[in-house]
Design a protein around this motif. Structure first.
Motif, PDB file in Angstrom:
ATOM      1  N   ASP A 132      36.090  27.811  35.482  1.00  0.00           N
ATOM      2  CA  ASP A 132      35.552  27.222  36.712  1.00  0.00           C
ATOM      3  C   ASP A 132      36.408  27.574  37.934  1.00  0.00           C
ATOM      4  OD1 ASP A 132      37.728  25.779  35.899  1.00  0.00           O
ATOM      5  OD2 ASP A 132      36.816  23.804  36.157  1.00  0.00           O
ATOM      6  N   GLU A 133      37.166  28.654  37.835  1.00  0.00           N
ATOM      7  CA  GLU A 133      37.988  29.089  38.971  1.00  0.00           C
ATOM      8  C   GLU A 133      37.101  29.477  40.144  1.00  0.00           C
ATOM      9  OE1 GLU A 133      40.893  28.800  40.585  1.00  0.00           O
ATOM     10  OE2 GLU A 133      41.939  29.728  38.882  1.00  0.00           O
ATOM     11  N   LYS A 134      37.561  29.191  41.354  1.00  0.00           N
ATOM     12  CA  LYS A 134      36.812  29.603  42.535  1.00  0.00           C
ATOM     13  C   LYS A 134      36.749  31.128  42.591  1.00  0.00           C
ATOM     14  CE  LYS A 134      37.651  25.580  45.475  1.00  0.00           C
ATOM     15  NZ  LYS A 134      36.223  25.265  45.689  1.00  0.00           N
ATOM     16  N   LEU A 135      35.620  31.651  43.069  1.00  0.00           N
ATOM     17  CA  LEU A 135      35.382  33.096  43.042  1.00  0.00           C
ATOM     18  C   LEU A 135      36.428  33.860  43.844  1.00  0.00           C
ATOM     19  CD1 LEU A 135      33.646  35.457  42.147  1.00  0.00           C
ATOM     20  CD2 LEU A 135      32.197  35.081  44.156  1.00  0.00           C
ATOM     21  N   THR A 207      28.498  31.792  45.420  1.00  0.00           N
ATOM     22  CA  THR A 207      28.964  32.153  44.071  1.00  0.00           C
ATOM     23  C   THR A 207      27.850  32.219  43.031  1.00  0.00           C
ATOM     24  OG1 THR A 207      31.230  31.380  44.439  1.00  0.00           O
ATOM     25  CG2 THR A 207      30.459  31.439  42.166  1.00  0.00           C
ATOM     26  N   PRO A 208      26.976  31.211  42.902  1.00  0.00           N
ATOM     27  CA  PRO A 208      25.923  31.302  41.878  1.00  0.00           C
ATOM     28  C   PRO A 208      25.053  32.548  42.027  1.00  0.00           C
ATOM     29  CG  PRO A 208      26.048  29.072  42.761  1.00  0.00           C
ATOM     30  CD  PRO A 208      26.920  29.925  43.631  1.00  0.00           C
ATOM     31  N   ARG A 214      25.651  35.629  34.610  1.00  0.00           N
ATOM     32  CA  ARG A 214      26.888  35.279  33.906  1.00  0.00           C
ATOM     33  C   ARG A 214      27.224  33.809  34.151  1.00  0.00           C
ATOM     34  NH1 ARG A 214      27.162  40.591  35.068  1.00  0.00           N
ATOM     35  NH2 ARG A 214      28.028  41.991  33.482  1.00  0.00           N
ATOM     36  N   PRO A 215      27.912  33.183  33.186  1.00  0.00           N
ATOM     37  CA  PRO A 215      28.103  31.732  33.263  1.00  0.00           C
ATOM     38  C   PRO A 215      29.222  31.277  34.181  1.00  0.00           C
ATOM     39  CG  PRO A 215      29.107  32.581  31.270  1.00  0.00           C
ATOM     40  CD  PRO A 215      28.417  33.736  31.915  1.00  0.00           C
ATOM     41  N   THR A 219      34.045  35.713  33.600  1.00  0.00           N
ATOM     42  CA  THR A 219      33.335  36.837  32.982  1.00  0.00           C
ATOM     43  C   THR A 219      32.832  37.810  34.051  1.00  0.00           C
ATOM     44  OG1 THR A 219      31.276  35.546  32.957  1.00  0.00           O
ATOM     45  CG2 THR A 219      32.641  35.471  30.976  1.00  0.00           C
ATOM     46  N   PHE A 220      32.433  37.280  35.201  1.00  0.00           N
ATOM     47  CA  PHE A 220      31.920  38.120  36.285  1.00  0.00           C
ATOM     48  C   PHE A 220      33.004  39.051  36.825  1.00  0.00           C
ATOM     49  CE2 PHE A 220      31.026  38.383  40.991  1.00  0.00           C
ATOM     50  CZ  PHE A 220      29.981  39.295  40.894  1.00  0.00           C
ATOM     51  N   THR A 221      34.174  38.499  37.143  1.00  0.00           N
ATOM     52  CA  THR A 221      35.229  39.329  37.733  1.00  0.00           C
ATOM     53  C   THR A 221      35.835  40.301  36.708  1.00  0.00           C
ATOM     54  OG1 THR A 221      36.801  37.505  37.373  1.00  0.00           O
ATOM     55  CG2 THR A 221      35.817  37.707  39.560  1.00  0.00           C
ATOM     56  N   LYS A 222      35.808  39.929  35.434  1.00  0.00           N
ATOM     57  CA  LYS A 222      36.268  40.861  34.400  1.00  0.00           C
ATOM     58  C   LYS A 222      35.326  42.070  34.302  1.00  0.00           C
ATOM     59  CE  LYS A 222      40.116  39.453  32.488  1.00  0.00           C
ATOM     60  NZ  LYS A 222      41.309  40.329  32.462  1.00  0.00           N
ATOM     61  N   ALA A 223      34.034  41.819  34.464  1.00  0.00           N
ATOM     62  CA  ALA A 223      33.065  42.915  34.478  1.00  0.00           C
ATOM     63  C   ALA A 223      33.277  43.807  35.695  1.00  0.00           C
ATOM     64  CB  ALA A 223      31.639  42.363  34.464  1.00  0.00           C
ATOM     65  N   LEU A 224      33.549  43.203  36.840  1.00  0.00           N
ATOM     66  CA  LEU A 224      33.819  43.985  38.053  1.00  0.00           C
ATOM     67  C   LEU A 224      35.054  44.861  37.876  1.00  0.00           C
ATOM     68  CD1 LEU A 224      33.250  41.301  40.853  1.00  0.00           C
ATOM     69  CD2 LEU A 224      31.714  43.176  40.224  1.00  0.00           C
ATOM     70  N   ALA A 225      36.098  44.308  37.269  1.00  0.00           N
ATOM     71  CA  ALA A 225      37.336  45.066  37.065  1.00  0.00           C
ATOM     72  C   ALA A 225      37.085  46.280  36.173  1.00  0.00           C
ATOM     73  CB  ALA A 225      38.409  44.164  36.460  1.00  0.00           C
ATOM     74  N   GLU A 226      36.299  46.094  35.110  1.00  0.00           N
ATOM     75  CA  GLU A 226      35.998  47.223  34.220  1.00  0.00           C
ATOM     76  C   GLU A 226      35.235  48.317  34.964  1.00  0.00           C
ATOM     77  OE1 GLU A 226      35.678  45.216  29.763  1.00  0.00           O
ATOM     78  OE2 GLU A 226      34.065  46.478  30.533  1.00  0.00           O
ATOM     79  N   CYS A 227      34.262  47.903  35.758  1.00  0.00           N
ATOM     80  CA  CYS A 227      33.476  48.872  36.519  1.00  0.00           C
ATOM     81  C   CYS A 227      34.359  49.648  37.487  1.00  0.00           C
ATOM     82  CB  CYS A 227      32.356  48.150  37.268  1.00  0.00           C
ATOM     83  SG  CYS A 227      31.279  49.232  38.219  1.00  0.00           S
ATOM     84  N   TRP A 228      35.256  48.936  38.169  1.00  0.00           N
ATOM     85  CA  TRP A 228      36.164  49.603  39.110  1.00  0.00           C
ATOM     86  C   TRP A 228      37.090  50.573  38.379  1.00  0.00           C
ATOM     87  CZ3 TRP A 228      41.289  50.368  40.040  1.00  0.00           C
ATOM     88  CH2 TRP A 228      41.632  50.835  41.312  1.00  0.00           C
TER      89      TRP A 228
END
Length: 525
Positions: A132-135, A207-208, A214-215, A219-228
């Protein structure tokens, strides 16, 4: 710098053991003070004794500088065996003061210059794992922090391996997840621009929509990091390791070692204390849980593999149990209760028991009557005798923690792990034993028993000598619990029979039948 590193990387390498690969190597670790980072540090020191130096990126905090935090870290029970058998090996560890959220990771010029000249292997496990960390903060740490680390790695002359720790759930919007990078709905640069340009309250509002299917922001920022990373890795020897839900260690040096309340651990600990009794969960879905030391063994081996088998591709490893050693949530929870009753925690509030249901309505009803109502009653009694009520606050925290897990306990994924299996086939028998990440070898009964004992020992700091007393307490609570259950059922039945004539007749007939059976048995004797 880049051409020099390429020249160093192109030197033909001779097949060697995993441990021998680390001889003379210098390692740099981000996230070294975290759960996985500690296990990684201990394993490198214990199983790769030839490692030359290990630098940990450590942020000063709470009046402690980086050196003081390192000394505190090394006092963990996890390092007891090393302190006893090889105390001088701990001198190989040195702190690098810095901060993953700052430009250049806030590392001093002299430290950066030193790292550029000597580091061979980088493990990047620093991240915020709060669901639940802020985006804004999640992007700063999980994505921008990764970008800053990569910029440092580009200037490391002798870099041979860079291991980025992601998560199997970064693509949880798909039911089948292969060992490849999927494009997120928005590009990392777009998200970064939005987050940096807007005030935090506006980012929270958006954020939503940004996170999409993604929940959570993790999970969202981890996906962004992989893409980058896919778009910007250049010639870096990059590997991505994606563990599923990481819990306690399965093997040495300490079976069941765990040092945080994250994920299922906090819920299980609360259930063992009698404070948590219901959760929204599909009991028939797979619980993809993986021991922390198996993840670490895979990371260490993955660094060896890319360091000795050069490739321009990005090897990706889904470190999960669902394919080759599945366990359902029902089985996992049942085993936890079995061993929490066998090895009960001290000073428990109520008998450890509970239920899981896939019905939100049932879960809410159970939660009201089994958790909230008792909490309010206890707090009221405590308040009346002049104490400080805390049970309602505890329930509030537990319910928020459970809410964060519901997405993962009510769904199921198929994580392909062909690359993990292929890597295992490359190892010698000795390396397979020393750096085991074969999840097919997990014995869930033994492992979960050690997990419960680990929570007891390392989370609640309870010694084995306290077990006899705890068992007596749980035995007393068991009989009180059962008697109350019987009385509750009888009271409810009595209430119903007073109100409804057919039920009164049924109750009378049942009693007459029982008396008749008792007489018949007496006559037979």
């Amino acid at each position: 710098m880049v051409s020099t590193r390429m020249a160093a990387m192109e030197v033909p390498s001779v097949q060697t053991s995993v441990s021998d690969f680390y001889i003379g190597k210098t390692v740099f670790i981000t996230g070294g003070t975290g759960f996985m980072g500690k296990v990684l540090l201990e394993k490198l020191l214990r199983s790769c004794p030839g490692v030359s130096k290990i630098y940990l990126l450590i942020r000063s905090r709470k009046g402690q500088n980086a050196q003081e935090r390192l000394q505190q870290l090394l006092c963990s029970p996890l390092f007891d065996a090393l302190r006893k058998e090889h105390p001088t090996d701990l001198q190989k560890v040195a702190p690098i003061e810095g901060d993953i959220t700052q430009p250049e990771l806030a590392i001093s010029t002299s430290d950066r210059t030193m790292l550029f000249r000597c580091v061979n292997i980088v493990f990047h496990s620093a991240a915020t794992v709060k669901f639940d960390e802020k985006l804004k903060l999640s992007v700063t740490i999980n994505m921008l922090g990764t970008q800053r680390l990569i910029e440092l790695c580009r200037r490391m002359t002798y870099l041979e391996a860079l291991i980025h720790v992601s998560t199997a759930y970064c693509n949880c919007d798909r039911s089948v997840v292969e060992e490849k990078i999927y494009p997120p709905p928005m590009g990392p640069e777009q998200v970064s621009s939005v987050v940096e340009a807007l005030e935090e309250n506006l980012v929270d509002t958006l954020t939503p929509k940004l996170v999409g299917n993604r929940p959570n922001t993790y999970t969202f920022t981890k996906a962004l990091a992989e893409c980058w990373l896919r778009e910007n890795k250049g010639d870096l020897p990059l590997v991505i390791v994606r563990p599923s839900i990481v819990i306690s260690s399965i093997n040495g040096p300490l079976k069941g070692w765990v040092d945080n309340w994250n994920g299922p651990t906090g819920i299980i600990a609360a259930a063992g204390k009698g404070l948590f009794r219901t959760m929204l969960c599909d009991p028939n879905k797979k619980a993809d849980l993986v021991p922390v030391d198996m993840v670490i063994n895979l990371m260490i081996t993955a660094a060896w593999n890319i360091g000795t088998h050069k490739t321009k591709e990005i090897p990706i490893y889904n470190c999960c149990t669902g394919q080759r050693r599945p366990i359902t949530w029902h089985r996992f929870i049942d085993l936890c209760f079995v061993y929490m009753r066998k090895h009960p925690f001290s000073e428990i509030t109520w008998y450890p028991d509970g239920t899981v249901t896939a019905s939100p309505l049932q879960n809410n009803i159970y939660r009201v009557f089994l958790q909230w109502l008792p909490a309010y009653v206890v707090d009221a009694v405590v308040w009346m005798i002049g104490g400080k009520p805390i049970m309602v606050k505890i329930q509030d925290k537990l319910c928020k923690a459970a809410k964060c897990l519901e997405y993962f306990t009510t769904q199921q994924w198929e994580f392909d792990d062909k690359n993990v299996q292929a890597l295992s086939f490359q190892l010698s028998e000795q390396d397979k034993n020393e750096f085991c990440f074969d999840v097919a070898q997990i014995n869930w009964e033994e492992y979960i028993e050690d997990y419960v004992l680990g929570i007891r020992r390392f989370i609640f700091k309870e010694e084995e000598t306290s077990l006899p007393k705890a068992r007596k307490q749980v035995s007393k609570l068991y009989w009180i619990y059962r008697i109350l259950q019987v009385l509750s059922v009888m009271s409810l039945w009595h209430f119903l029979t007073l109100r409804y004539a057919p039920l009164r007749q049924l109750w009378s007939n049942a009693l007459r039948l029982l008396v008749h059976i008792a007489r018949m048995l007496s006559f037979v004797k």
